[in-house]
Design a protein around this motif. Structure first.
Motif, PDB file in Angstrom:
ATOM      1  N   ASP A  94       0.832  -1.202   0.000  1.00 37.24           N
ATOM      2  CA  ASP A  94       0.000   0.000   0.000  1.00 37.24           C
ATOM      3  C   ASP A  94       0.869   1.257   0.000  1.00 37.24           C
ATOM      4  OD1 ASP A  94      -2.455  -1.288  -0.068  1.00 37.24           O
ATOM      5  OD2 ASP A  94      -2.600  -1.397   2.114  1.00 37.24           O
ATOM      6  N   THR A  95       2.030   1.156   0.649  1.00 35.39           N
ATOM      7  CA  THR A  95       2.951   2.288   0.674  1.00 35.39           C
ATOM      8  C   THR A  95       3.467   2.599  -0.721  1.00 35.39           C
ATOM      9  OG1 THR A  95       3.622   1.728   2.931  1.00 35.39           O
ATOM     10  CG2 THR A  95       5.098   3.158   1.685  1.00 35.39           C
ATOM     11  N   LEU A  96       3.823   1.558  -1.480  1.00 36.64           N
ATOM     12  CA  LEU A  96       4.305   1.759  -2.840  1.00 36.64           C
ATOM     13  C   LEU A  96       3.218   2.404  -3.697  1.00 36.64           C
ATOM     14  CD1 LEU A  96       6.479   1.465  -4.975  1.00 36.64           C
ATOM     15  CD2 LEU A  96       5.637  -0.869  -5.397  1.00 36.64           C
ATOM     16  N   LYS A  97       1.997   1.933  -3.557  1.00 33.58           N
ATOM     17  CA  LYS A  97       0.884   2.524  -4.316  1.00 33.58           C
ATOM     18  C   LYS A  97       0.735   4.001  -3.975  1.00 33.58           C
ATOM     19  CE  LYS A  97      -4.087   2.515  -4.818  1.00 33.58           C
ATOM     20  NZ  LYS A  97      -5.324   2.143  -4.164  1.00 33.58           N
ATOM     21  N   ALA A  98       0.823   4.330  -2.699  1.00 36.33           N
ATOM     22  CA  ALA A  98       0.696   5.722  -2.278  1.00 36.33           C
ATOM     23  C   ALA A  98       1.847   6.567  -2.812  1.00 36.33           C
ATOM     24  CB  ALA A  98       0.639   5.806  -0.758  1.00 36.33           C
ATOM     25  N   GLU A  99       3.062   6.014  -2.772  1.00 38.36           N
ATOM     26  CA  GLU A  99       4.221   6.751  -3.293  1.00 38.36           C
ATOM     27  C   GLU A  99       4.043   7.060  -4.771  1.00 38.36           C
ATOM     28  OE1 GLU A  99       7.658   4.333  -2.606  1.00 38.36           O
ATOM     29  OE2 GLU A  99       7.778   4.843  -0.498  1.00 38.36           O
ATOM     30  N   MET A 120       3.425  10.754  -6.601  1.00 40.13           N
ATOM     31  CA  MET A 120       4.369  11.265  -7.590  1.00 40.13           C
ATOM     32  C   MET A 120       3.657  12.000  -8.722  1.00 40.13           C
ATOM     33  SD  MET A 120       7.083   8.107  -7.944  1.00 40.13           S
ATOM     34  CE  MET A 120       7.712   8.750  -9.484  1.00 40.13           C
ATOM     35  N   SER A 121       2.397  11.732  -8.918  1.00 38.43           N
ATOM     36  CA  SER A 121       1.671  12.366 -10.026  1.00 38.43           C
ATOM     37  C   SER A 121       1.602  13.884  -9.860  1.00 38.43           C
ATOM     38  CB  SER A 121       0.276  11.779 -10.166  1.00 38.43           C
ATOM     39  OG  SER A 121      -0.540  12.159  -9.073  1.00 38.43           O
ATOM     40  N   ARG A 122       1.644  14.349  -8.623  1.00 31.26           N
ATOM     41  CA  ARG A 122       1.560  15.803  -8.411  1.00 31.26           C
ATOM     42  C   ARG A 122       2.813  16.528  -8.899  1.00 31.26           C
ATOM     43  NH1 ARG A 122       2.379  14.298  -2.664  1.00 31.26           N
ATOM     44  NH2 ARG A 122       4.532  14.847  -2.245  1.00 31.26           N
ATOM     45  N   VAL A 147       8.113   6.915 -12.464  1.00 26.87           N
ATOM     46  CA  VAL A 147       7.795   5.635 -11.828  1.00 26.87           C
ATOM     47  C   VAL A 147       8.885   4.612 -12.152  1.00 26.87           C
ATOM     48  CG1 VAL A 147       6.211   3.656 -11.921  1.00 26.87           C
ATOM     49  CG2 VAL A 147       5.315   5.972 -11.665  1.00 26.87           C
ATOM     50  N   GLN A 148       9.270   4.567 -13.405  1.00 31.08           N
ATOM     51  CA  GLN A 148      10.310   3.626 -13.819  1.00 31.08           C
ATOM     52  C   GLN A 148      11.612   3.895 -13.053  1.00 31.08           C
ATOM     53  OE1 GLN A 148      11.632   3.895 -17.925  1.00 31.08           O
ATOM     54  NE2 GLN A 148      11.747   1.666 -18.020  1.00 31.08           N
ATOM     55  N   LYS A 149      11.994   5.138 -12.943  1.00 24.21           N
ATOM     56  CA  LYS A 149      13.216   5.503 -12.222  1.00 24.21           C
ATOM     57  C   LYS A 149      13.098   5.126 -10.746  1.00 24.21           C
ATOM     58  CE  LYS A 149      16.214   9.405 -11.231  1.00 24.21           C
ATOM     59  NZ  LYS A 149      16.442  10.833 -11.390  1.00 24.21           N
ATOM     60  N   HIS A 150      11.955   5.406 -10.152  1.00 27.95           N
ATOM     61  CA  HIS A 150      11.726   5.091  -8.738  1.00 27.95           C
ATOM     62  C   HIS A 150      11.810   3.579  -8.493  1.00 27.95           C
ATOM     63  CE1 HIS A 150      10.234   5.789  -4.699  1.00 27.95           C
ATOM     64  NE2 HIS A 150       9.270   4.892  -4.893  1.00 27.95           N
ATOM     65  N   LEU A 151      11.168   2.813  -9.352  1.00 29.18           N
ATOM     66  CA  LEU A 151      11.175   1.359  -9.182  1.00 29.18           C
ATOM     67  C   LEU A 151      12.562   0.771  -9.416  1.00 29.18           C
ATOM     68  CD1 LEU A 151       7.761   0.429 -10.839  1.00 29.18           C
ATOM     69  CD2 LEU A 151       8.311   0.614  -8.398  1.00 29.18           C
ATOM     70  N   ARG A 152      13.296   1.332 -10.360  1.00 29.10           N
ATOM     71  CA  ARG A 152      14.684   0.870 -10.562  1.00 29.10           C
ATOM     72  C   ARG A 152      15.537   1.168  -9.351  1.00 29.10           C
ATOM     73  NH1 ARG A 152      15.617   2.293 -16.932  1.00 29.10           N
ATOM     74  NH2 ARG A 152      14.589   0.405 -17.688  1.00 29.10           N
ATOM     75  N   GLY A 153      15.309   2.295  -8.711  1.00 35.02           N
ATOM     76  CA  GLY A 153      16.027   2.637  -7.480  1.00 35.02           C
ATOM     77  C   GLY A 153      15.708   1.649  -6.364  1.00 35.02           C
ATOM     78  N   ILE A 154      14.450   1.283  -6.250  1.00 33.85           N
ATOM     79  CA  ILE A 154      14.053   0.283  -5.238  1.00 33.85           C
ATOM     80  C   ILE A 154      14.711  -1.059  -5.547  1.00 33.85           C
ATOM     81  CG2 ILE A 154      12.110  -1.071  -4.350  1.00 33.85           C
ATOM     82  CD1 ILE A 154      10.392   1.475  -4.696  1.00 33.85           C
ATOM     83  N   GLN A 155      14.725  -1.427  -6.813  1.00 38.77           N
ATOM     84  CA  GLN A 155      15.324  -2.695  -7.204  1.00 38.77           C
ATOM     85  C   GLN A 155      16.829  -2.710  -6.910  1.00 38.77           C
ATOM     86  OE1 GLN A 155      15.144  -3.549 -11.403  1.00 38.77           O
ATOM     87  NE2 GLN A 155      15.295  -5.751 -11.052  1.00 38.77           N
ATOM     88  N   ALA A 156      17.490  -1.599  -7.144  1.00 36.84           N
ATOM     89  CA  ALA A 156      18.931  -1.527  -6.931  1.00 36.84           C
ATOM     90  C   ALA A 156      19.281  -1.491  -5.438  1.00 36.84           C
ATOM     91  CB  ALA A 156      19.495  -0.283  -7.622  1.00 36.84           C
ATOM     92  N   HIS A 157      18.415  -0.893  -4.627  1.00 46.81           N
ATOM     93  CA  HIS A 157      18.686  -0.742  -3.190  1.00 46.81           C
ATOM     94  C   HIS A 157      17.432  -1.082  -2.384  1.00 46.81           C
ATOM     95  CE1 HIS A 157      22.422   1.209  -4.278  1.00 46.81           C
ATOM     96  NE2 HIS A 157      21.746   1.963  -5.132  1.00 46.81           N
ATOM     97  N   PRO A 158      17.029  -2.334  -2.362  1.00 48.38           N
ATOM     98  CA  PRO A 158      15.764  -2.699  -1.689  1.00 48.38           C
ATOM     99  C   PRO A 158      15.769  -2.435  -0.181  1.00 48.38           C
ATOM    100  CG  PRO A 158      16.955  -4.668  -2.364  1.00 48.38           C
ATOM    101  CD  PRO A 158      17.688  -3.493  -2.928  1.00 48.38           C
ATOM    102  N   GLN A 159      16.922  -2.412   0.444  1.00 49.11           N
ATOM    103  CA  GLN A 159      16.983  -2.188   1.880  1.00 49.11           C
ATOM    104  C   GLN A 159      16.645  -0.741   2.256  1.00 49.11           C
ATOM    105  OE1 GLN A 159      19.543  -2.876  -0.092  1.00 49.11           O
ATOM    106  NE2 GLN A 159      21.079  -1.289   0.224  1.00 49.11           N
ATOM    107  N   ASP A 160      16.812   0.178   1.296  1.00 51.32           N
ATOM    108  CA  ASP A 160      16.501   1.580   1.562  1.00 51.32           C
ATOM    109  C   ASP A 160      14.995   1.762   1.596  1.00 51.32           C
ATOM    110  OD1 ASP A 160      19.177   2.016   1.587  1.00 51.32           O
ATOM    111  OD2 ASP A 160      19.251   2.994  -0.371  1.00 51.32           O
TER     112      ASP A 160
END
Length: 58
Positions: free
Chosen positions: A22-27, A31-33, A45-58
């Motif tokens: 639910d947090t990811l959906k809210a994030e 971001m649309s604003r 969104v693509q950049k954000h998800l790639r960042g999560i994939q590269a550093h999932p612990q963050d």
């Protein structure tokens, strides 16, 4: 950009995000604003998800 203006594809991304967290959906929705056009939002969104994939612990 208002999420009311999203295409079916953008809504599908939000639905898939909600299945993960639910947090990811809210994030992603919040971001649309920061974007004027859906294409810009999709790139963000693509950049954000790639960042999560590269550093999932963050």
């Amino acid at each position: 950009m208002d999420t009311d203006d999203f295409s079916d594809i953008a809504y599908a991304i939000l639905r898939q995000a909600a299945q993960v967290s639910d947090t990811l959906k809210a994030e992603l929705g919040a971001m649309s604003r920061d974007h004027r056009h859906e294409d810009d939002w999709l790139c963000g969104v693509q950049k954000h998800l790639r960042g999560i994939q590269a550093h999932p612990q963050d």
